[in-house]
Design an enzyme around this catalytic site. Structure first.
Site, short mmCIF file in Angstrom:
data_model
loop_
_atom_site.label_atom_id
_atom_site.label_comp_id
_atom_site.label_asym_id
_atom_site.label_seq_id
_atom_site.Cartn_x
_atom_site.Cartn_y
_atom_site.Cartn_z
N CYS A 34 84.92 -59.23 64.48
CA CYS A 34 83.70 -58.96 65.26
C CYS A 34 84.00 -58.08 66.47
CB CYS A 34 83.04 -60.26 65.70
SG CYS A 34 84.08 -61.26 66.75
N CYS A 104 84.42 -68.29 66.61
CA CYS A 104 84.27 -67.94 68.02
C CYS A 104 85.00 -68.96 68.90
CB CYS A 104 82.81 -67.89 68.43
SG CYS A 104 81.76 -67.05 67.23
FE1 FES Z 1 82.83 -62.74 67.62
FE2 FES Z 1 81.53 -64.90 68.14
S1 FES Z 1 80.93 -63.33 66.80
S2 FES Z 1 83.44 -64.35 68.87
#
Ligand code: FES
Length: 146
Positions: A34, A104
């Site tokens: 991400c 996360c």
């Molecule tokens: Fe990357 Fe939450 S989507 S840390």
């Protein structure tokens, strides 16, 4: 996707956000998928107690909430107890996270470990069970993947 009240509370009103100048240990980790980044600063006193902790997170709401809760959980703890603050403990303290957001919370655990590692390396001590953080990006922050 439903977030618990505690997640929303820690996201909208994060605890211990900021940085510590001259911190005893700093850990920066990133999630390659991400692209989110989390940095934890630890101020550790002579008795190896976490006197203060701050975080900076460039990431999603769950990452902010988990870093906030993680800092609350390690504050006042010994470095050995701080190592036991797992992502599971952080999630439990937040009354859970949606399954797609579990990674996360891993970032928070890894950032604490990276900061403890930095402290241990600087002070030439060994914290049993602590391993060199795999996602530590502090040494190559400007790498192009970030
Ligand atoms: Fe990357 Fe939450 S989507 S840390």
């Amino acid at each position: 996707m439903a977030y618990s009240e505690k997640v929303i509370d820690h996201f909208t009103n994060p605890r211990n956000m900021g940085e510590i100048e001259g911190a005893s240990g700093v850990g920066t980790v990133g999630n390659a998928k991400c692209g989110d980044i989390m940095r934890i600063y630890l101020d550790i006193d002579d008795n190896q107690i976490v006197r203060d902790v701050k975080f900076k997170t460039f990431g999603c709401g769950a990452a902010v909430a988990t870093s906030s809760m993680a800092t609350e959980l390690v504050k006042g703890k010994s470095i050995y107890e701080a190592l036991q603050v797992t992502n599971k403990a952080v999630m439990e303290a937040l009354d859970g996270l949606p399954p797609v957001k579990v990674h996360c919370s891993l970032l928070a655990e890894e950032a604490i470990h990276a900061a403890l590692w930095d402290y241990a390396t600087k002070h030439n001590i060994e914290i049993p069970g602590l391993q060199k953080p795999v996602n530590d990006i502090s040494e190559h922050e400007e790498a192009e993947e970030y």
